[in-house]
Design a protein around this motif. Structure first.
Motif, PDB file in Angstrom:
ATOM      1  N   ALA B   8       1.151  -1.390  -0.132  1.00  0.00           N
ATOM      2  CA  ALA B   8      -0.392  -0.060  -0.201  1.00  0.00           C
ATOM      3  C   ALA B   8       1.015   1.300  -0.167  1.00  0.00           C
ATOM      4  O   ALA B   8       0.528   2.750  -0.629  1.00  0.00           O
ATOM      5  N   LEU B   9       2.607   1.170   0.864  1.00  0.00           N
ATOM      6  CA  LEU B   9       3.019   2.561   0.752  1.00  0.00           C
ATOM      7  C   LEU B   9       3.842   3.054  -0.052  1.00  0.00           C
ATOM      8  O   LEU B   9       4.165   3.593  -0.911  1.00  0.00           O
ATOM      9  N   GLY B  10       4.652   1.603  -0.917  1.00  0.00           N
ATOM     10  CA  GLY B  10       5.512   1.581  -1.734  1.00  0.00           C
ATOM     11  C   GLY B  10       6.201   2.253  -1.626  1.00  0.00           C
ATOM     12  O   GLY B  10       7.051   2.067  -0.720  1.00  0.00           O
ATOM     13  N   ILE B  11       7.002   2.635  -2.411  1.00  0.00           N
ATOM     14  CA  ILE B  11       7.944   2.900  -2.132  1.00  0.00           C
ATOM     15  C   ILE B  11       8.536   3.853  -1.421  1.00  0.00           C
ATOM     16  O   ILE B  11       9.845   5.131  -0.499  1.00  0.00           O
ATOM     17  N   LYS B  14      10.507   4.020   2.044  1.00  0.00           N
ATOM     18  CA  LYS B  14      12.021   3.732   1.972  1.00  0.00           C
ATOM     19  C   LYS B  14      12.098   5.170   1.706  1.00  0.00           C
ATOM     20  O   LYS B  14      12.722   5.093   1.863  1.00  0.00           O
ATOM     21  N   ALA B  15      11.577   5.896   0.661  1.00  0.00           N
ATOM     22  CA  ALA B  15      12.579   7.416   0.869  1.00  0.00           C
ATOM     23  C   ALA B  15      12.640   8.007   1.481  1.00  0.00           C
ATOM     24  O   ALA B  15      13.569   9.072   2.202  1.00  0.00           O
ATOM     25  N   LEU B  16      11.257   8.428   3.254  1.00  0.00           N
ATOM     26  CA  LEU B  16      10.841   8.827   4.083  1.00  0.00           C
ATOM     27  C   LEU B  16      12.438   8.560   4.429  1.00  0.00           C
ATOM     28  O   LEU B  16      13.297   9.527   5.226  1.00  0.00           O
ATOM     29  N   ASN B  17      12.692   6.813   4.473  1.00  0.00           N
ATOM     30  CA  ASN B  17      13.962   6.651   5.330  1.00  0.00           C
ATOM     31  C   ASN B  17      15.020   7.209   5.561  1.00  0.00           C
ATOM     32  O   ASN B  17      16.296   7.551   5.290  1.00  0.00           O
ATOM     33  N   LEU B  53      14.358  -0.941  -5.494  1.00  0.00           N
ATOM     34  CA  LEU B  53      13.117  -1.523  -6.749  1.00  0.00           C
ATOM     35  C   LEU B  53      14.325  -2.804  -7.341  1.00  0.00           C
ATOM     36  O   LEU B  53      13.035  -4.056  -7.161  1.00  0.00           O
ATOM     37  N   ASN B  54      14.802  -3.804  -6.853  1.00  0.00           N
ATOM     38  CA  ASN B  54      15.610  -4.921  -6.938  1.00  0.00           C
ATOM     39  C   ASN B  54      15.304  -5.669  -5.840  1.00  0.00           C
ATOM     40  O   ASN B  54      14.392  -6.850  -6.279  1.00  0.00           O
ATOM     41  N   GLN B  55      15.090  -5.258  -4.653  1.00  0.00           N
ATOM     42  CA  GLN B  55      14.219  -5.688  -3.690  1.00  0.00           C
ATOM     43  C   GLN B  55      12.672  -5.866  -4.253  1.00  0.00           C
ATOM     44  O   GLN B  55      12.091  -7.074  -3.695  1.00  0.00           O
ATOM     45  N   PHE B  56      12.419  -5.129  -4.498  1.00  0.00           N
ATOM     46  CA  PHE B  56      10.753  -5.075  -4.908  1.00  0.00           C
ATOM     47  C   PHE B  56      10.182  -6.283  -5.835  1.00  0.00           C
ATOM     48  O   PHE B  56       9.402  -7.152  -5.577  1.00  0.00           O
ATOM     49  N   SER B  57      11.379  -5.857  -6.752  1.00  0.00           N
ATOM     50  CA  SER B  57      10.475  -7.028  -7.993  1.00  0.00           C
ATOM     51  C   SER B  57      11.482  -8.546  -7.282  1.00  0.00           C
ATOM     52  O   SER B  57      10.543  -9.806  -7.926  1.00  0.00           O
ATOM     53  N   GLU B  58      13.103  -8.952  -6.714  1.00  0.00           N
ATOM     54  CA  GLU B  58      12.855 -10.752  -6.475  1.00  0.00           C
ATOM     55  C   GLU B  58      13.358 -10.119  -4.965  1.00  0.00           C
ATOM     56  O   GLU B  58      14.155  -9.729  -4.838  1.00  0.00           O
ATOM     57  N   PRO B  59      11.793 -10.375  -3.971  1.00  0.00           N
ATOM     58  CA  PRO B  59      13.071 -10.112  -3.049  1.00  0.00           C
ATOM     59  C   PRO B  59      13.565 -11.401  -2.217  1.00  0.00           C
ATOM     60  O   PRO B  59      13.692 -12.197  -2.838  1.00  0.00           O
ATOM     61  N   GLY B  60      14.473 -11.072  -1.331  1.00  0.00           N
ATOM     62  CA  GLY B  60      15.771 -11.409  -1.406  1.00  0.00           C
ATOM     63  C   GLY B  60      16.631 -11.766  -1.763  1.00  0.00           C
ATOM     64  O   GLY B  60      17.675 -12.814  -1.656  1.00  0.00           O
TER      65      GLY B  60
END
Lengths: 146, 134
Positions: B8-11, B14-17, B53-60
Motif C-alpha cells: 500500500a505504501l510503496g516506495i 523507504k524514500a522518507l527513511n 527497486l531490486n528488492q521489490f522485484s526479486e525479494p531477498g
C-alpha cells in the motif's frame, strides 16, 4: 527513525564551537598579560577538533572493514598551547623587566583570534539552523496520518 | 482481504527513511566543518533507489541467508551508497567540507523529505477513506 541523532551531531558541534569561542576569549583577554619569565607567560590556547567515529559494534561488519566507518559529530580531543615564538619587548622601565630589560608577552595573535571568533560563531549558527530544520522534520513525522 | 502496508505504501516509506539518513550524513558534514582532515560524505539517491527497486522485484535476491544466529549481518546496500564528496577547492588541513554546498544540500534534502512525507501521508489518508467507505 534516526532524526534523534541529528540533535546529537549538531549538539556536539555547538559544544565544540563554544569551547573554541571560550579559548579565543581567554586568548584575547590575556593578549597583554606581561610576565618576567618564559615559564609564567601565557601561551595561546587552541582546541583540537576530531570527528567522533562510530564503533565497529554499531555499524556492522561490512561498513567497518570495507569502508571507513561513518562519524557521528565532532569532539574536542584536548586543548593545546601554541608553540609560536613569544612576544619579547624591550621595556627597561617596566617593573616586570628581566636583567636585560625585556618583558615577555604572550604569543597571542589578536588578528588570528578575531577571525577564529567569527568562524566559530558562524559555525555555531549553521549548526543551530541544522537543528532547527531537523526539529521541523521531526514535527512533521509526528503528524503522519492526521 | 487484508491490507499489506508494504504494497500500500510503496516506495515512499523507504524514500522518507533515505531522506532522514541523508540528513544525518549532511548534518555530520556541517558539524565537522572545522575538523582537520575530515572528508565530506554523501548518499547516492539513485543507488539507493535501484537497490530498493531490486528488492521489490526479486525479494531477498541480494541478501545472504542467515542459517546461524552467530552470522553477522552484511548491510551492503547502505555501504555501497555512502560515498565521498569530490572537493571543488582543496584546503590546507585536508578538510573537504564546503559549508555553503552542504547547507544547500541539507535544505534541499529537507524539502525532498517534505515531498516524500506528503506522498506517504496521502497514502495513509487514502487507506483511511477506503476503510470508512467514503
Amino acid at each position: 527513525m534516526s532524526l534523534n541523532r541529528i540533535f546529537d551531531i549538531a549538539g556536539s558541534a555547538m559544544s565544540a564551537q563554544s569551547i573554541r569561542l571560550n579559548t579565543t576569549a581567554s586568548n584575547i583577554a590575556n593578549a597583554d598579560t606581561a610576565s618576567s619569565s618564559t615559564d609564567e607567560v601565557y601561551r595561546a590556547r587552541k582546541p583540537v577538533f576530531a570527528a567522533i567515529q562510530q564503533s565497529v559494534m554499531e555499524t556492522g561488519f561490512s561498513t567497518a572493514f570495507t569502508d571507513t566507518p561513518e562519524s557521528q559529530g565532532v569532539e574536542v580531543k584536548g586543548i593545546v598551547e601554541s608553540d609560536a615564538p613569544l612576544n619579547m619587548r624591550y621595556q627597561p622601565d617596566h617593573p616586570m623587566a628581566d636583567n636585560d630589560g625585556y618583558v615577555m608577552y604572550p604569543n597571542v595573535n589578536v588578528v588570528e583570534e578575531m577571525t577564529d571568533m567569527l568562524s566559530a560563531s558562524r559555525s555555531f549558527q549553521t549548526n543551530v539552523d541544522v537543528m532547527d530544520a531537523a526539529k521541523t522534520m521531526m514535527q512533521r513525522i509526528l503528524t503522519l496520518g492526521q | 482481504m487484508s491490507i499489506s502496508f508494504d504494497n500500500a505504501l510503496g516506495i515512499h516509506e523507504k524514500a522518507l527513511n533515505f531522506r532522514v539518513k541523508r540528513a544525518e550524513v549532511l548534518a555530520n558534514n556541517l558539524a565537522n566543518a572545522d575538523t582537520p582532515g575530515f572528508k565530506a560524505r554523501d548518499l547516492d539517491f539513485k543507488a539507493a533507489l535501484n537497490s530498493s527497486l531490486n528488492q521489490f522485484s526479486e525479494p531477498g535476491a541480494m541478501a545472504m541467508a542467515k542459517t546461524n544466529s552467530k552470522h553477522l549481518t552484511t548491510n551492503a546496500e547502505s555501504a555501497d551508497s555512502l560515498l565521498y564528496r569530490n572537493p571543488t577547492q582543496p584546503s590546507i588541513d585536508g578538510n573537504t567540507v564546503d559549508t555553503q554546498q552542504e547547507t544547500a544540500a541539507y535544505m534541499k534534502n529537507a524539502m525532498d523529505y517534505q515531498a516524500s512525507f506528503q506522498f506517504l501521508n496521502s497514502k495513509f489518508k487514502g487507506l483511511t477513506r477506503a476503510i470508512k467507505g467514503e
